[in-house]
Design an enzyme around this catalytic site. Structure first.
Site, PDB file in Angstrom:
ATOM      1  N   ARG A   1       0.822  -1.215   0.000  1.00  0.00           N
ATOM      2  CA  ARG A   1       0.000   0.000   0.000  1.00  0.00           C
ATOM      3  C   ARG A   1       0.853   1.259   0.000  1.00  0.00           C
ATOM      4  NH1 ARG A   1      -2.742  -3.749   3.122  1.00  0.00           N
ATOM      5  NH2 ARG A   1      -1.721  -3.019   5.000  1.00  0.00           N
TER       6      ARG A   1
ATOM      7  N   GLU B   1       5.463  -9.536  16.754  1.00  0.00           N
ATOM      8  CA  GLU B   1       5.008 -10.058  18.041  1.00  0.00           C
ATOM      9  C   GLU B   1       5.294 -11.566  18.114  1.00  0.00           C
ATOM     10  OE1 GLU B   1       1.199  -9.346  20.951  1.00  0.00           O
ATOM     11  OE2 GLU B   1       0.855  -9.563  18.829  1.00  0.00           O
TER      12      GLU B   1
HETATM   13  P1  AMP Z   1       4.365  -1.971  11.854  1.00  0.00           P
HETATM   14  O1  AMP Z   1       5.619  -2.562  11.272  1.00  0.00           O
HETATM   15  O2  AMP Z   1       3.963  -2.641  13.133  1.00  0.00           O
HETATM   16  O3  AMP Z   1       4.457  -0.466  11.985  1.00  0.00           O
HETATM   17  O4  AMP Z   1       3.182  -2.317  10.857  1.00  0.00           O
HETATM   18  C1  AMP Z   1       3.005  -1.550   9.730  1.00  0.00           C
HETATM   19  C2  AMP Z   1       2.628  -2.375   8.533  1.00  0.00           C
HETATM   20  O5  AMP Z   1       1.587  -3.300   8.823  1.00  0.00           O
HETATM   21  C3  AMP Z   1       2.125  -1.476   7.433  1.00  0.00           C
HETATM   22  O6  AMP Z   1       2.660  -1.918   6.189  1.00  0.00           O
HETATM   23  C4  AMP Z   1       0.625  -1.611   7.491  1.00  0.00           C
HETATM   24  O7  AMP Z   1       0.067  -1.608   6.197  1.00  0.00           O
HETATM   25  C5  AMP Z   1       0.364  -2.917   8.214  1.00  0.00           C
HETATM   26  N1  AMP Z   1      -0.615  -2.792   9.320  1.00  0.00           N
HETATM   27  C6  AMP Z   1      -0.367  -2.992  10.637  1.00  0.00           C
HETATM   28  N2  AMP Z   1      -1.462  -2.824  11.398  1.00  0.00           N
HETATM   29  C7  AMP Z   1      -2.455  -2.492  10.546  1.00  0.00           C
HETATM   30  C8  AMP Z   1      -3.851  -2.158  10.695  1.00  0.00           C
HETATM   31  N3  AMP Z   1      -4.446  -2.128  11.903  1.00  0.00           N
HETATM   32  N4  AMP Z   1      -4.558  -1.831   9.589  1.00  0.00           N
HETATM   33  C9  AMP Z   1      -3.973  -1.842   8.377  1.00  0.00           C
HETATM   34  N5  AMP Z   1      -2.670  -2.152   8.152  1.00  0.00           N
HETATM   35  C10 AMP Z   1      -1.915  -2.473   9.219  1.00  0.00           C
END
Ligand code: AMP
Length: 174
Positions: free
Chosen positions: A58, A95
């Protein structure tokens, strides 16, 4: 414009307890899409930016119009095994288990200032891994931009050494 009205929240996707922030509803609303792209660009107006990097998948959709608007290169940060030429890989912990991102080693030149884009920042692990890849190839992070932030998950703290811009925030803890 209230971007939250253009983003769909899907409960229990991809697993129970997660409220998925679905930007496909924003993408099919040209006013909201344009507003999101322009708002993110505005937040880095004062920065020298040589390229925009998008995180699969995305992030690509948001980074591409930004690179075109700025008339600068677009760089793809991808999931493992997708990029065909020589890559550098960074594994990071989730996690449960690990994930990884890759970038073509010739995508970044020394001293290139890169704006890194994804749709959402949660823990910040993905963006941190992507930023480290860029830096290890000699690039510099001009900033990081996201449409959505889940502040409770602490991504901004993890990326405290960079300028992080987000357009909407949700209080979710998962
Ligand atoms: P993080 O590495 O934990 O910051 O997760 C970010 C990535 O996971 C991004 O590429 C987001 O598109 C996806 N992501 C994580 N949580 C969500 C959520 N609640 N809704 C949509 N995409 C998420």
């Amino acid at each position: 414009m209230d971007l939250k009205t253009a983003i769909r929240e899907v409960p229990d996707f991809p697993k129970k307890g997660i409220s998925f922030k679905d930007i496909t509803t924003l993408l099919k609303n040209p006013k909201a899409f344009r507003f999101a792209v322009h708002s993110l660009l505005k937040r880095f107006k004062d920065k020298r930016i040589d390229a925009v990097a998008g995180i699969e998948s995305r992030g690509f959709v948001l980074a591409a119009p930004m690179a075109l608007k700025l008339k600068i290169p677009l760089i793809l940060v991808r999931k493992p095994g997708k990029l065909p030429a020589a890559v550098k890989k960074k594994t990071y912990s989730l996690e449960y288990g690990t994930d990884a991102v890759e970038i073509h080693v010739d995508a970044v030149s020394k001293g290139m200032r890169i704006l890194l884009i994804d749709d959402l920042i949660a823990t910040g692990g993905t963006a941190q891994a992507a930023a480290e890849l860029i830096e290890e190839l000699g690039g510099e992070i001009a900033g990081l931009g996201f449409v959505v932030e889940l502040p409770a998950l602490g991504g901004r703290k993890k990326l405290a050494k960079y300028r992080v811009a987000t357009l909407v925030q949700y209080a979710d803890v998962e």
